[in-house]
Design a protein around this motif. Structure first.
Motif, mmCIF file in Angstrom:
data_model
loop_
_atom_site.group_PDB
_atom_site.id
_atom_site.type_symbol
_atom_site.label_atom_id
_atom_site.label_comp_id
_atom_site.label_asym_id
_atom_site.label_seq_id
_atom_site.Cartn_x
_atom_site.Cartn_y
_atom_site.Cartn_z
ATOM 1 N N GLY A 132 74.115 87.855 157.173
ATOM 2 C CA GLY A 132 75.630 87.899 157.092
ATOM 3 C C GLY A 132 75.855 87.934 155.504
ATOM 4 N N PHE A 133 76.832 88.809 155.207
ATOM 5 C CA PHE A 133 77.390 89.113 153.749
ATOM 6 C C PHE A 133 78.950 88.846 153.981
ATOM 7 C CE2 PHE A 133 73.580 92.120 153.846
ATOM 8 C CZ PHE A 133 73.032 91.449 152.928
ATOM 9 N N SER A 134 79.239 88.058 152.902
ATOM 10 C CA SER A 134 80.722 87.923 152.608
ATOM 11 C C SER A 134 80.957 87.953 151.190
ATOM 12 C CB SER A 134 80.914 86.535 152.976
ATOM 13 O OG SER A 134 80.678 86.368 154.517
ATOM 14 N N LEU A 135 82.272 88.036 150.816
ATOM 15 C CA LEU A 135 82.712 88.342 149.437
ATOM 16 C C LEU A 135 83.914 87.416 149.431
ATOM 17 C CD1 LEU A 135 82.830 89.671 146.509
ATOM 18 C CD2 LEU A 135 84.467 91.368 147.681
ATOM 19 N N LEU A 136 83.874 86.611 148.354
ATOM 20 C CA LEU A 136 85.022 85.709 148.005
ATOM 21 C C LEU A 136 86.208 86.066 147.747
ATOM 22 C CD1 LEU A 136 82.527 83.877 148.228
ATOM 23 C CD2 LEU A 136 83.559 82.456 146.675
ATOM 24 N N ASP A 137 86.809 87.242 148.611
ATOM 25 C CA ASP A 137 88.364 87.842 148.249
ATOM 26 C C ASP A 137 88.815 88.351 149.642
ATOM 27 O OD1 ASP A 137 90.135 89.357 147.380
ATOM 28 O OD2 ASP A 137 89.060 90.468 145.864
ATOM 29 N N TYR A 138 89.965 87.771 149.961
ATOM 30 C CA TYR A 138 90.522 87.828 151.231
ATOM 31 C C TYR A 138 91.301 89.235 151.279
ATOM 32 C CZ TYR A 138 89.019 83.197 152.508
ATOM 33 O OH TYR A 138 88.090 82.307 152.834
ATOM 34 N N SER A 139 91.531 89.792 150.167
ATOM 35 C CA SER A 139 92.362 90.861 150.053
ATOM 36 C C SER A 139 91.774 92.345 150.567
ATOM 37 C CB SER A 139 92.682 91.445 148.593
ATOM 38 O OG SER A 139 93.528 92.402 148.480
ATOM 39 N N LEU A 140 92.712 92.939 151.448
ATOM 40 C CA LEU A 140 92.361 94.189 151.963
ATOM 41 C C LEU A 140 91.966 95.184 150.957
ATOM 42 C CD1 LEU A 140 94.275 94.420 155.342
ATOM 43 C CD2 LEU A 140 91.945 94.070 155.059
ATOM 44 N N GLU A 141 92.456 95.091 149.753
ATOM 45 C CA GLU A 141 92.169 95.743 148.362
ATOM 46 C C GLU A 141 91.063 95.189 147.840
ATOM 47 O OE1 GLU A 141 95.505 94.962 149.379
ATOM 48 O OE2 GLU A 141 95.606 96.896 150.549
ATOM 49 N N ALA A 142 89.959 94.170 148.213
ATOM 50 C CA ALA A 142 89.207 93.818 147.694
ATOM 51 C C ALA A 142 88.111 94.788 147.085
ATOM 52 C CB ALA A 142 88.302 92.770 148.650
ATOM 53 N N ASP A 143 87.586 94.549 145.825
ATOM 54 C CA ASP A 143 86.667 95.350 145.390
ATOM 55 C C ASP A 143 85.149 95.177 145.753
ATOM 56 O OD1 ASP A 143 85.126 97.422 143.787
ATOM 57 O OD2 ASP A 143 85.709 96.619 141.721
ATOM 58 N N PHE A 144 84.518 95.824 146.500
ATOM 59 C CA PHE A 144 83.325 95.756 147.026
ATOM 60 C C PHE A 144 82.214 96.263 146.186
ATOM 61 C CE2 PHE A 144 86.121 95.062 150.642
ATOM 62 C CZ PHE A 144 85.338 93.752 151.218
ATOM 63 N N LYS A 145 82.371 97.184 145.487
ATOM 64 C CA LYS A 145 81.461 97.893 144.387
ATOM 65 C C LYS A 145 80.301 96.731 143.804
ATOM 66 C CE LYS A 145 84.171 102.059 143.493
ATOM 67 N NZ LYS A 145 85.345 101.490 144.144
ATOM 68 N N PRO A 146 80.816 95.630 143.070
ATOM 69 C CA PRO A 146 79.875 94.777 142.381
ATOM 70 C C PRO A 146 78.898 94.127 143.416
ATOM 71 C CG PRO A 146 82.177 94.477 141.765
ATOM 72 C CD PRO A 146 82.299 95.268 142.700
ATOM 73 N N SER A 147 79.333 94.200 144.648
ATOM 74 C CA SER A 147 78.223 93.515 145.694
ATOM 75 C C SER A 147 77.138 94.344 146.011
ATOM 76 C CB SER A 147 79.279 93.207 146.931
ATOM 77 O OG SER A 147 80.341 92.604 146.858
ATOM 78 N N LYS A 148 77.437 95.720 146.007
ATOM 79 C CA LYS A 148 76.433 96.458 146.446
ATOM 80 C C LYS A 148 74.988 96.572 146.043
ATOM 81 C CE LYS A 148 77.839 100.945 146.722
ATOM 82 N NZ LYS A 148 78.626 102.065 146.186
ATOM 83 N N LYS A 149 74.713 96.263 144.820
ATOM 84 C CA LYS A 149 73.317 95.984 144.277
ATOM 85 C C LYS A 149 72.650 94.816 144.835
ATOM 86 C CE LYS A 149 73.532 93.973 139.757
ATOM 87 N NZ LYS A 149 73.100 94.141 138.282
#
Length: 258
Positions: A132-149
């Motif tokens: 399971g992957f989660s990003l600590l950003d609740y915004s629908l405009e969250a930037d997921f690019k830094p998570s990819k690598k």
């Protein structure tokens, strides 16, 4: 002879149209053959709920841009999505299940409420290596690019090494630029809790209703926890087991006069 690409099931709890799952699909398409089965609407906070009193509907969706995967939207919960994918949609058991990328934290105690993690746990109970992957950003405009690598690296390692029996991974990623993330830490779940409050209101018809609010309280000062890692710029990886037996308590309970 070329090596067969792994079959990867992708799901989430924010819904099939959420930006987070789009990024996860993009990464998984570089690693294997992808099938997406996700809720047709947001299902956050559903935990391990399943649908038993209503019919389930699952619709095939046309994939845009000619991407090489298949997609299905499901009327049920994240756990329903995994169950119907394995039992009805896929022709064989997937080699991996990934869930997310969730909009917001699933660290510490949040893991027990999370539909994202419950989908991964459900797959784990079926013998499927799961993350399971989660990003600590609740915004629908969250930037997921830094998570990819980081998602790609962790997924590659699970595909290469597998996971211990009965274990799934809970991965949380801090809201930072890729250059600011210091690395990945394998952690334990912080001993924290929510202090809940209910905001009581009255509707125009005079009926009381409530909004759940609360404050996250972390009294765990350990530097080996997911909360410490995330607050110090690391991606946290917590191995989660779905065996709920409290083995350490059995000896004491056996001394009772039962």
């Amino acid at each position: 002879m070329s090596k067969k690409r792994p079959l990867i099931l992708v799901t989430n709890d924010d819904g099939i149209n959420a930006p987070g799952i789009r990024t996860l699909i993009e990464v998984m398409n570089t690693l294997g053959d992808v099938c997406v089965v996700a809720p047709d609407s947001p299902q956050s906070g559903m935990g391990h709920a399943i649908t038993i009193n209503d019919a389930l509907y699952c619709n095939s969706i046309k994939v845009i841009n000619g991407e090489p995967h298949t997609e299905h939207s499901c009327s049920g919960t994240p756990v329903d999505c995994v169950k119907i994918a394995v039992n009805e949609i896929l022709k064989r058991k997937p080699d991996l299940c990934v869930s997310g990328i969730n909009h917001g934290s699933n660290s510490s105690i949040n893991v027990i409420y999370s539909g994202t993690m419950s989908a991964a746990v459900e797959a784990g109970t079926l013998g499927i290596p799961s993350i399971g992957f989660s990003l600590l950003d609740y915004s629908l405009e969250a930037d997921f690019k830094p998570s990819k690598k980081f998602i790609k690296l962790i997924t590659e390692q699970v595909l290469k090494n597998g996971l211990p029996k009965g274990v799934v991974l809970n991965v949380n990623i801090p809201k930072l630029d890729a250059s600011e993330i210091k690395g990945i830490k394998v952690c334990r779940q912080a001993n924290a809790h929510w202090e809940e409050k209910f905001d009581k209101r009255t509707n125009p018809l005079g009926r009381d209703y409530y909004w759940l609010t609360g404050e996250f309280v972390n009294e765990d000062k350990g530097e080996d926890t997911d909360e410490w890692a995330l607050h110090n710029g690391f991606v946290s990886v917590v191995p989660v087991q779905f065996d709920l037996n409290a083995h350490h308590a059995m000896k004491e309970l056996n001394t009772w006069d039962l």
